[in-house]
Design an enzyme around this catalytic site. Structure first.
Site, PDB file in Angstrom:
ATOM      1  N   GLU A  59      19.669  65.659  19.884  1.00 28.08           N
ATOM      2  CA  GLU A  59      18.394  65.824  19.180  1.00 28.08           C
ATOM      3  C   GLU A  59      17.784  67.214  19.342  1.00 28.08           C
ATOM      4  O   GLU A  59      17.187  67.751  18.416  1.00 28.08           O
ATOM      5  CB  GLU A  59      17.390  64.756  19.634  1.00 28.08           C
ATOM      6  CG  GLU A  59      17.675  63.359  19.095  1.00 28.08           C
ATOM      7  CD  GLU A  59      18.770  62.633  19.856  1.00 28.08           C
ATOM      8  OE1 GLU A  59      19.199  63.130  20.919  1.00 28.08           O
ATOM      9  OE2 GLU A  59      19.208  61.565  19.396  1.00 28.08           O
ATOM     10  N   HIS A 128      13.454  51.279  19.731  1.00 27.90           N
ATOM     11  CA  HIS A 128      13.534  51.464  18.274  1.00 27.90           C
ATOM     12  C   HIS A 128      12.195  51.075  17.655  1.00 27.90           C
ATOM     13  O   HIS A 128      12.137  50.550  16.557  1.00 27.90           O
ATOM     14  CB  HIS A 128      14.645  50.608  17.651  1.00 27.90           C
ATOM     15  CG  HIS A 128      16.016  50.902  18.179  1.00 27.90           C
ATOM     16  ND1 HIS A 128      16.503  50.380  19.350  1.00 27.90           N
ATOM     17  CD2 HIS A 128      17.013  51.688  17.684  1.00 27.90           C
ATOM     18  CE1 HIS A 128      17.741  50.808  19.564  1.00 27.90           C
ATOM     19  NE2 HIS A 128      18.075  51.604  18.571  1.00 27.90           N
TER      20      HIS A 128
END
Lengths: 327, 330
Positions: A59, A128
């Site tokens: 990321e 999530h």
């Protein structure tokens, strides 16, 4: 006008901008095959792998490389697969993207968009489901958008792509296929930093954004029908820059303010709104500025029984409206 | 004759002397900033003393305004080689309004110059490495003849950003050159606590591109390695990792006392074989430098640094009313 889902609106906004401007590229994890939420479906076929490509699973590099590419003439859209996974890139976003224009006295700029699905309610468990917006909204130099409305998403994402500064674009993943709206086929851009009064009312100002703004609208309809309470619902859409005028004008009219957000209550973005109202509209208030948010536990537990217990929704908003109205 | 055997890496006599001049300028600027800080005329100084061979030797390959430079906070020699002036350096030291790097916003030695394609950096270590990869990605996607050099120290090799960036660059075969100025210390932390390998350049193997270790005190060896990497990048052959072994002759910064962690004998030993001393001997051997020429070069450098210091010291500070500017595009 066609009715579209949030994910369709997001896809359409990116595709239109990529057709319009060859400098726009998209990269991230799994984007070549369309992305885990299908935001980039068909992009490789239409734009090729030079403009829509998979990156290594890293990321910080996704954002850091986007910053570099933007310094050399491209307009990158970096996809972080879930907002929960954005933390390794925070150094790049806060120390680099947000500051490079300011620290170079205007010589450089960083026109990137970092897109990420955020929010709970999909049984995604604690990794999530997170709401991450408050961290970024705190930082001068960033722009932050939170959307659940397809109409807003298309116009705001196009604005974000065209914006000369870094924009964090958070799409509520529960809304991706749940929320449907009429979305114009043609090119339209909604300015960043402009809130929308989604429902007018005279009794309470309800300030919200993202999926909570959707719950707020439904709760407001029920409050009108069942209790005769007229709630004005403001969807902030852009958290930074904040459209404080729209918020304050509404509070001056209604005298009551409820701030609803899905993130943890403590130190959340709604605290800033509450402080703003308390400082700038105190004389108009005839009730406490009230916050409705998730309790201070990690969002969200995987078990439906646990998630449903902590995640604020339509019923909670309605209760909060009634409590404040009775004040 | 021994002279004929010297490999000058294809540099002309004039260029060799120019390399030497830039090394001297780097040394003089670093020393001046340290002294000024001790005099209380500035709050912070970082020195490039000892790194002149690593910095000037590598950056001399770059085509200013065409290639990209992503420096780190010790890159005085890189900045002046690519084209920043002594004034530019001193204006940043004094945090002046017209400081080209940041208008007095960033700390000294955080060089930035848009026209020269020197990219603004921050202080967290290694965050600039992915930027270099992104710049190189854009060069490749846009089909431009550009090479990006990114600089960092040995400490930066431990950071995730360095790994993520090198891996990304390897996968996409990007025109970027990673240059690690390995001086054996990350502030006080010795290289033996930073990595378990002898030469960190070996890690390039894991990213699928060549890694080389060169003697950073041999400025021409550095130049040759950088030139080869530059040519590979331009030929579409992808990245190179160059580890340049050198030694910092001064403390990490003005806030550091290196006597706590380095023996004076160690520093003295390195200063006997540092790049300026060695290059001076070579130039003398080549007949390019005599005492007269040396003195003339030193006078030129001293004049330049004096002039830059006076100019910057008298230059106005930033107007406080401007602090909110450039947060977003205007």
């Amino acid at each position: 006008m066609a009715v579209k889902t949030l994910i369709e609106a997001v896809r359409e906004a990116m595709a239109e901008e990529m057709r319009r401007d060859p400098r726009v590229i998209v990269f991230g994890e799994d984007v070549e095959e369309g992305g885990v939420f299908r935001a980039t479906e068909g992009f490789v076929q239409e734009f090729g792998r030079e403009r829509c490509f998979d990156t290594p699973l890293a990321e910080s590099a996704i954002v850091g490389v986007a910053i570099g590419a933007s310094l050399n003439g491209l307009l990158p859209i970096a996809e972080i697969q879930f907002a929960d996974f954005i933390w390794p890139a925070v150094d790049q976003i806060i120390n680099e993207a947000a500051r490079i224009r300011w620290r170079s006295n205007g010589a450089w700029g960083c026109p990137i968009v970092v897109r990420a699905p955020y929010g709970a309610g999909i049984r995604g468990g604690p990794y999530h489901s997170q709401s991450v917006e408050s961290v970024f909204a705190h930082v001068p130099g960033l722009k932050v958008v939170c959307v659940a409305s397809p109409y807003d998403a298309k116009g705001l994402l196009k604005a974000a792509i065209r914006d000369p500064d870094p924009v964090l674009f958070f799409e509520h993943k529960r809304a991706y296929r749940l929320v449907r709206e009429e979305v114009p086929e043609d090119d339209y851009v909604l300015p960043l930093g402009q809130a929308a009064v989604k429902r007018e009312g005279k009794d309470i100002t309800l300030v919200s954004y993202g999926m909570m703004a959707q719950h707020a609208l439904k709760a407001a309809e029920r409050a009108a029908e069942e209790d005769g309470i007229q709630v004005e619902v403001i969807d902030l859409r852009t958290l930074r820059p904040l459209d404080s005028e729209t918020v304050l004008a509404s509070v001056r009219k209604t005298g009551k303010a409820l701030v609803a957000y899905e993130d943890n209550l403590f130190g959340g973005y709604g605290a800033e709104i509450a402080a703003l109202i308390a400082e700038e509209a105190f004389d108009y208030l005839d009730g406490p500025v009230t916050r409705l948010a998730a309790p201070d536990v990690p969002i969200s537990p995987f078990s439906p029984a646990l998630e449903d217990a902590i995640l604020p929704g339509e019923e909670n908003v309605l209760e909060a409206i009634r409590r404040l109205a009775a004040y | 004759m021994a002279v004929e055997k010297v490999d000058t890496a294809g540099l002309t006599d004039q260029e060799l002397l120019d390399v030497y001049y830039k090394m001297l300028l780097t040394r003089a600027l670093s020393q001046r900033m340290r002294v000024l800080q001790r005099m209380g005329k500035g709050t912070f100084a970082v020195s490039a003393e000892g790194h002149e061979g690593a910095q000037v030797g590598s950056a001399y390959v770059l085509r200013p305004g065409q290639d990209w430079t992503v420096p780190y906070y010790r890159s005085v020699g890189v900045a002046v080689t690519v084209g920043m002036t002594a004034r530019d350096v001193m204006m940043a030291f004094f945090a002046r309004r017209d400081d080209i790097s940041s208008g007095g916003r960033n700390m000294p030695n955080h060089f930035s110059h848009r026209e020269l394609r020197i990219v603004s950096g921050s202080a967290p270590v290694a965050t600039q490495v992915p930027h270099a990869v992104g710049i190189a990605l854009a060069s490749k996607l846009r089909g431009l003849d550009e090479v990006t050099f990114v600089y960092f120290g040995d400490g930066a090799t431990s950071k995730g950003d360095t790994h993520e960036a090198m891996n990304f660059a390897g996968v996409h075969r990007l025109p970027v050159v990673f240059i690690c100025e390995n001086n054996s210390y990350a502030i006080s932390v010795h290289i033996s606590k930073q990595m378990a390998v002898e030469n960190v350049s070996i890690r390039a193997q894991g990213y699928g591109f060549p890694g080389v270790t060169v003697d950073g005190n041999d400025v021409l060896a550095v130049y040759r390695a950088a030139l080869e990497a530059h040519q590979r990048a331009r030929a579409g052959e992808g990245p190179t990792f160059i580890e340049v072994k050198t030694y910092r002759l001064a403390p990490h910064s003005s806030d550091d006392d290196d006597r706590r962690y380095r023996s004076r004998e160690e520093v003295e030993a390195w200063s006997q074989r540092e790049a300026i001393v060695r290059f001076r001997a070579l130039l003398q051997e080549l007949g390019l430098l005599n005492q007269e020429k040396e003195e003339s070069l030193n006078r030129r450098v001293a004049r330049e640094v004096d002039e830059a210091t006076d100019y910057a010291e008298q230059a106005p500070p930033p107007d406080p009313a401007t602090v909110f500017r450039h947060l977003y595009a205007e």
